[in-house]
Design an enzyme around this catalytic site. Structure first.
Site, PDB file in Angstrom:
ATOM      1  N   ALA A  56       0.870  -1.177   0.000  1.00  0.00           N
ATOM      2  CA  ALA A  56       0.000   0.000   0.000  1.00  0.00           C
ATOM      3  C   ALA A  56       0.905   1.226   0.000  1.00  0.00           C
ATOM      4  O   ALA A  56       1.789   1.357   0.856  1.00  0.00           O
ATOM      5  CB  ALA A  56      -0.905  -0.004   1.223  1.00  0.00           C
ATOM      6  N   VAL A  82       4.503  -1.230   3.339  1.00  0.00           N
ATOM      7  CA  VAL A  82       4.391   0.189   2.995  1.00  0.00           C
ATOM      8  C   VAL A  82       5.263   0.490   1.776  1.00  0.00           C
ATOM      9  O   VAL A  82       6.469   0.240   1.768  1.00  0.00           O
ATOM     10  CB  VAL A  82       4.803   1.083   4.172  1.00  0.00           C
ATOM     11  CG1 VAL A  82       4.758   2.561   3.758  1.00  0.00           C
ATOM     12  CG2 VAL A  82       3.887   0.834   5.368  1.00  0.00           C
ATOM     13  N   LYS A  83       4.631   1.033   0.757  1.00  0.00           N
ATOM     14  CA  LYS A  83       5.304   1.327  -0.501  1.00  0.00           C
ATOM     15  C   LYS A  83       5.762   2.785  -0.488  1.00  0.00           C
ATOM     16  O   LYS A  83       4.979   3.703  -0.221  1.00  0.00           O
ATOM     17  CB  LYS A  83       4.330   1.073  -1.653  1.00  0.00           C
ATOM     18  CG  LYS A  83       4.947   0.725  -2.982  1.00  0.00           C
ATOM     19  CD  LYS A  83       3.844   0.269  -3.931  1.00  0.00           C
ATOM     20  CE  LYS A  83       4.384  -0.119  -5.281  1.00  0.00           C
ATOM     21  NZ  LYS A  83       3.298  -0.507  -6.198  1.00  0.00           N
ATOM     22  N   LEU A  84       7.051   2.996  -0.806  1.00  0.00           N
ATOM     23  CA  LEU A  84       7.665   4.320  -0.728  1.00  0.00           C
ATOM     24  C   LEU A  84       8.395   4.642  -2.030  1.00  0.00           C
ATOM     25  O   LEU A  84       8.994   3.756  -2.641  1.00  0.00           O
ATOM     26  CB  LEU A  84       8.689   4.356   0.415  1.00  0.00           C
ATOM     27  CG  LEU A  84       8.161   4.027   1.815  1.00  0.00           C
ATOM     28  CD1 LEU A  84       9.314   3.596   2.713  1.00  0.00           C
ATOM     29  CD2 LEU A  84       7.434   5.235   2.396  1.00  0.00           C
TER      30      LEU A  84
END
Length: 217
Positions: A56, A82-84
């Site tokens: 996400a 967590v996508k960064l």
């Protein structure tokens, strides 16, 4: 090689689950927009369906805000990754979130140097974008090869997640070059099983079986 499904459409994920091919799911703001649904609700529903990682993506661009969004997203479910973005702020957020025990997927990678930095920051996954490199006449698979070599040289634990995959050949080449994961649109996953000789052979077998007049059950 693990398969992640690159979609935010619940029906597409459900259709593939019985195959055993769904090791995880990746989403992004564009995919969520196409679904027309609430972002957090979609992520929560996907996490309920899939045991593996569900990426996400944050939408902030400053490190502090990325960290806050990442911590919030991680509370949706235990399997949220967590996508960064691969920026300096993204790397700061990656280092911080990883230190808190939150899995991270550093995305929009287009060079081996970027992948090296993401591994140094402790990324769980690095997402090199194969198709987008091909779009500008750069061989995306060479990037997978280079990252694999660098990671193996230094025993980095970051997994190579081949992204922006457009074709069955992309999947094959990603496997040949040693990607740990391929995140693949549902249509491409379904195309992997297709071969004209398989169809032709099955047609012949069924025709011959029909001539016997027998039934298995």
């Amino acid at each position: 090689m693990k398969f992640f499904v690159d979609t935010a459409e619940i029906s597409e994920i459900k259709a593939l689950l019985p195959t055993g091919l769904v090791d995880g799911v990746t989403t992004n703001p564009s995919l969520v927009m196409k679904s027309g649904r609430d972002f957090r609700e979609v992520v929560a529903e996907i996490c309920d369906l899939v045991d593996g990682p569900v990426s996400a993506e944050v939408t902030a661009t400053q490190a502090d805000a990325m960290i806050a969004e990442g911590e919030s997203l991680a509370k949706i479910a235990n399997n949220v990754t967590v996508k960064l973005p691969l920026t300096l702020d993204g790397l700061i957020a990656c280092k911080t979130l990883t230190g808190k025990g939150i899995d991270t997927n550093v995305t929009l990678c287009f060079s081996a140097n970027q992948a090296l930095l993401a591994a140094k920051a402790g990324a769980t996954f690095i997402s090199p974008f194969i198709g987008r490199l091909d779009d500008v006449n750069i061989d995306g698979m060479e990037l997978i090869r280079d990252i694999r070599l660098i990671y193996d040289n230094y025993d980095f634990e970051t997994e190579i997640l081949a992204a922006s995959i457009r074709s069955a050949n992309h999947v094959k080449d990603a496997a040949l070059f040693g990607a740990d994961v391929a995140t693949v649109p549902p249509g491409v996953i379904k195309s992997l099983v297709k071969h004209p000789l398989t169809d032709k052979g099955l047609e012949a077998f069924l025709s011959d079986w029909a001539k016997t007049g027998q039934k298995i059950i």
